[in-house]
Write an enzyme that holds these catalytic residues in place. Sequence first.
Site, mmCIF file in Angstrom:
data_model
loop_
_atom_site.group_PDB
_atom_site.id
_atom_site.type_symbol
_atom_site.label_atom_id
_atom_site.label_comp_id
_atom_site.label_asym_id
_atom_site.label_seq_id
_atom_site.Cartn_x
_atom_site.Cartn_y
_atom_site.Cartn_z
ATOM 1 N N ILE A 200 -0.237 7.034 8.490
ATOM 2 C CA ILE A 200 -1.265 6.137 8.950
ATOM 3 C C ILE A 200 -1.233 4.755 7.842
ATOM 4 O O ILE A 200 -2.140 4.600 7.100
ATOM 5 C CB ILE A 200 -2.937 6.764 8.835
ATOM 6 C CG1 ILE A 200 -2.568 7.901 9.799
ATOM 7 C CG2 ILE A 200 -3.790 5.787 9.177
ATOM 8 C CD1 ILE A 200 -4.045 8.763 9.487
ATOM 9 N N PRO A 201 -0.276 4.061 8.018
ATOM 10 C CA PRO A 201 0.115 2.962 7.502
ATOM 11 C C PRO A 201 -1.195 1.903 7.680
ATOM 12 O O PRO A 201 -1.678 1.802 8.752
ATOM 13 C CB PRO A 201 1.223 2.152 7.694
ATOM 14 C CG PRO A 201 1.570 2.767 9.147
ATOM 15 C CD PRO A 201 0.852 4.144 9.204
ATOM 16 N N HIS A 202 -1.733 1.115 6.439
ATOM 17 C CA HIS A 202 -2.623 0.014 6.325
ATOM 18 C C HIS A 202 -2.339 -0.731 5.460
ATOM 19 O O HIS A 202 -1.586 -0.194 4.339
ATOM 20 C CB HIS A 202 -4.031 0.875 6.541
ATOM 21 C CG HIS A 202 -4.477 1.832 5.454
ATOM 22 N ND1 HIS A 202 -3.595 3.057 5.718
ATOM 23 C CD2 HIS A 202 -4.960 1.738 4.126
ATOM 24 C CE1 HIS A 202 -4.035 3.741 4.225
ATOM 25 N NE2 HIS A 202 -4.732 2.896 3.517
ATOM 26 N N GLY A 203 -3.285 -1.533 5.247
ATOM 27 C CA GLY A 203 -3.198 -2.500 4.073
ATOM 28 C C GLY A 203 -3.871 -1.979 2.955
ATOM 29 O O GLY A 203 -4.655 -1.428 2.842
ATOM 30 N N ARG B 101 0.838 -1.197 -0.012
ATOM 31 C CA ARG B 101 0.057 0.097 -0.065
ATOM 32 C C ARG B 101 0.861 1.386 0.192
ATOM 33 O O ARG B 101 0.421 2.310 -0.552
ATOM 34 C CB ARG B 101 -0.923 0.110 1.304
ATOM 35 C CG ARG B 101 -1.735 1.280 1.638
ATOM 36 C CD ARG B 101 -2.669 1.575 0.538
ATOM 37 N NE ARG B 101 -3.401 2.537 0.551
ATOM 38 C CZ ARG B 101 -2.706 4.151 0.375
ATOM 39 N NH1 ARG B 101 -1.661 4.015 -0.124
ATOM 40 N NH2 ARG B 101 -3.623 5.127 0.791
#
Length: 145
Positions: free
Chosen positions: A62-65, A48
């Site tokens: 705001i790391p996320h998949g 991502r």
Amino acid sequence: MSLSILSAENIVLKKVLTDKEEAIRFTGQILVDRGYVEPAYIEKMLEREEMASTFMGNFVAIPHGTDDAKTEVKNSGLAIIQVPEGVDFGDGNIVKLIIGIAGKGDEHLEILSNIAIVVSEEENVEKIVSASTEEEVLSFFEGVN
């Protein structure tokens, strides 16, 4: 909804991270260790990040998949990492507050909007980054609707 998915165990204070990949892997590992996601979710977080930076401004990332990572999410969860010395997320974007997100179904949208309310004020981010206890960090997110 308050951010009831956030607990003191999901908060790491005064972490030193050398680069963006280490930061994302560390954040993802908290989500794995707390039982929110499968280990494969971490690779989806890195994937991502390659698509578009999760740097949001105000020293926040705001790391996320990816969208297809939803199958790796067991329960919605958050991880907050305070990086007072900062970590470079590319293009000179220094991050001092990392908020890792895993959302079951479409819950991530509500989670993101609640977080945005808090971190849109640079003053709040500065206070969270200088907080000395997990409870102090939690207090910023409690009661956010």
